[in-house]
Design an enzyme around this catalytic site. Structure first.
Site, PDB file in Angstrom:
ATOM      1  CB  CYS A 166       1.799   7.406   3.874  1.00 32.59           C
ATOM      2  SG  CYS A 166       1.985   6.285   5.268  1.00 32.59           S
ATOM      3  CD  GLU A 211      -2.831  -0.899   2.494  1.00 30.14           C
ATOM      4  OE1 GLU A 211      -2.879   0.185   3.112  1.00 30.14           O
ATOM      5  OE2 GLU A 211      -3.511  -1.883   2.791  1.00 30.14           O
ATOM      6  CB  CYS A 231       2.699  -3.028  16.933  1.00 31.32           C
ATOM      7  SG  CYS A 231       4.401  -2.431  16.830  1.00 31.32           S
ATOM      8  CB  CYS A 274      -2.990   1.564   9.724  1.00 30.99           C
ATOM      9  SG  CYS A 274      -2.689   3.185  10.399  1.00 30.99           S
ATOM     10  CB  CYS A 279       5.477  -5.163   9.511  1.00 33.74           C
ATOM     11  SG  CYS A 279       6.463  -4.350  10.798  1.00 33.74           S
ATOM     12  CB  CYS A 335       0.069  -2.357  13.827  1.00 31.75           C
ATOM     13  SG  CYS A 335       0.578  -1.969  12.146  1.00 31.75           S
TER      14      CYS A 335
HETATM   15  N1  SAH Z   1       7.308   0.619  11.669  1.00 33.44           N
HETATM   16  C1  SAH Z   1       7.325   2.047  11.728  1.00 33.44           C
HETATM   17  C2  SAH Z   1       6.547   2.739  10.639  1.00 33.44           C
HETATM   18  C3  SAH Z   1       5.203   2.191  10.212  1.00 33.44           C
HETATM   19  S1  SAH Z   1       3.739   2.509  11.096  1.00 33.44           S
HETATM   20  C4  SAH Z   1       6.902   2.527  13.083  1.00 33.44           C
HETATM   21  O1  SAH Z   1       6.507   1.716  13.899  1.00 33.44           O
HETATM   22  O2  SAH Z   1       6.995   3.723  13.350  1.00 33.44           O
HETATM   23  C5  SAH Z   1       3.452   4.225  11.198  1.00 33.44           C
HETATM   24  C6  SAH Z   1       2.728   4.603  12.486  1.00 33.44           C
HETATM   25  O3  SAH Z   1       1.355   4.160  12.474  1.00 33.44           O
HETATM   26  C7  SAH Z   1       3.360   3.985  13.718  1.00 33.44           C
HETATM   27  O4  SAH Z   1       3.444   4.946  14.727  1.00 33.44           O
HETATM   28  C8  SAH Z   1       2.359   2.903  14.059  1.00 33.44           C
HETATM   29  O5  SAH Z   1       2.473   2.505  15.400  1.00 33.44           O
HETATM   30  C9  SAH Z   1       1.056   3.568  13.723  1.00 33.44           C
HETATM   31  N2  SAH Z   1      -0.095   2.684  13.600  1.00 33.44           N
HETATM   32  C10 SAH Z   1      -0.127   1.363  13.301  1.00 33.44           C
HETATM   33  N3  SAH Z   1      -1.380   0.903  13.297  1.00 33.44           N
HETATM   34  C11 SAH Z   1      -2.189   1.936  13.603  1.00 33.44           C
HETATM   35  C12 SAH Z   1      -3.588   2.095  13.742  1.00 33.44           C
HETATM   36  N4  SAH Z   1      -4.423   1.073  13.567  1.00 33.44           N
HETATM   37  N5  SAH Z   1      -4.058   3.324  14.038  1.00 33.44           N
HETATM   38  C13 SAH Z   1      -3.212   4.377  14.183  1.00 33.44           C
HETATM   39  N6  SAH Z   1      -1.892   4.299  14.048  1.00 33.44           N
HETATM   40  C14 SAH Z   1      -1.370   3.087  13.768  1.00 33.44           C
END
Ligand code: SAH
Length: 346
Positions: A103, A90, A114, A336, A110, A117
């Protein structure tokens, strides 16, 4: 075959010299690729026919295929791109008043895992090649060109799928191609790398001599809570991240942004806000609060708006510069990893 969109300018100069060409051949190729937007070597008419044949034998100018396109009423464009091996990635374009922000994804899937996510739930398939990340920008620029307003991608955030510091070398070459005036010509201060806190990556990035930005995904102000949200915290706990951040600030001379996703009843209390002030207050960083994007892949809920404001007010009143992230594309699956998840579970 080598995809020329993946070759950083200094490396291309070396490749051209190895071909028995003059160094400037590399800049000439960049001009055709990025400025004149040539789609084939045949269009590069100031390069000799015979060298064009050599180029065709060894190099390609391939960009990803657009598999699915979604355009929001607010102008946000989300593309699901298909790579050569069928992998789907994406990429999103957001229209801020200061520019067009891409973005960018850095990996297929990944492995940071987390818990909140959508991108992490299926694991990592592979790193993206430099040419594939450059391809994300070229595809978005093609969309903008169709609109005919002379616009292009002006800002890049590496906040799509993937952990940029888990694909470190490719991401650095990508950044250099973006930042090169003969390349995508995007100012260093308009480029942001976001990491979940890979400490060796932060320390290395500090020494790249780049004027780009760093964002740290904190999401919790103490190890206990952060361990429950981000499994990477078991490897790199908050104290090690903050030590690396301080090192980055002193070596790179740049401030950092802390990202903090607000999840209802998980990390959105004023107690958390207070701990966050204690954690980052003396680093002169910015906090960017992200209203959680709910996904049907887990049960977390978005904090109510009043709590988001209360959290932001607390931080601002205690000397931590805080903003609330503006949301885009809520009428499409822009958030996301949602579009890919939807297409792939069909
Ligand atoms: N791996 C990197 C970059 C990718 S994610 C990182 O962790 O920073 C970019 C941002 O989106 C990160 O801060 C991540 O924690 C956040 N993110 C992931 N899923 C999300 C969600 N469902 N809602 C809001 N932010 C989210």
């Amino acid at each position: 075959m080598i995809n020329l969109y993946g070759v950083e300018l200094h490396k291309l100069e070396a490749l051209m010299e190895a071909e028995g060409q003059k160094k400037y051949r590399a800049t000439q190729l960049y001009t055709w690729m990025y400025e004149k937007k040539a789609q084939s070597f045949d269009q590069m008419t100031d390069i000799s026919l015979s060298f064009r044949e050599t180029l065709k034998e060894k190099y390609t100018l391939e960009i990803p295929k657009v598999h699915t396109r979604q355009v929001s009423t607010d102008g946000t464009i989300k593309l699901l791109l298909e790579m050569n091996d069928g992998s789907k990635v994406e990429t999103v374009l957001m229209r801020y008043n200061y520019g067009n922000v891409a973005c960018v994804s850095s990996q297929v899937g990944c492995e940071m895992g987390c818990s909140f996510c959508a991108s992490g739930l299926t694991g990592k398939k592979r790193n993206l090649e430099v040419s594939e990340m450059v391809g994300e920008i070229l595809c978005l620029n093609n969309e903008l060109r169709e609109e005919g307003n002379g616009e292009r991608v002006s800002h890049i955030v590496l906040m799509g799928t993937g952990e940029p510091f888990d694909n470190y070398d490719n991401v650095m070459d990508f950044i250099r191609i973006c930042n090169n005036q003969k390349g995508l010509s995007i100012g260093a201060r308009h480029i942001t790398v976001s990491t979940c806190g890979i400490v060796p990556g932060i320390k290395k990035y500090a020494r790249e001599g780049l004027q780009t930005n760093l964002a740290i995904s904190l999401h919790a102000p103490n190890d206990e809570l952060r361990n429950s949200l981000m499994k990477i915290n078991h490897t790199f706990p908050l104290s090690s991240i903050m030590e690396a951040v301080r090192e980055y600030i002193s070596i790179a001379g740049r401030r950092v942004t802390y990202e903090y996703v607000l999840i209802q009843d998980v990390n959105d209390s004023l107690g958390c806000a207070k701990e966050l002030v204690d954690l980052v207050g003396d680093t002169e960083g910015y906090v960017n609060l992200i209203p959680y994007n709910e996904t049907n892949l887990c049960n977390y809920k978005r904090s109510p708006q009043s709590r988001v404001y209360a959290f932001a007010d607390y931080l601002n009143e205690h000397g931590v510069n805080t903003t609330i992230r503006k949301e885009f594309g809520s009428d499409i699956d822009a958030a996301c990893g949602q579009l890919k998840a939807k297409i792939e579970t069909k």
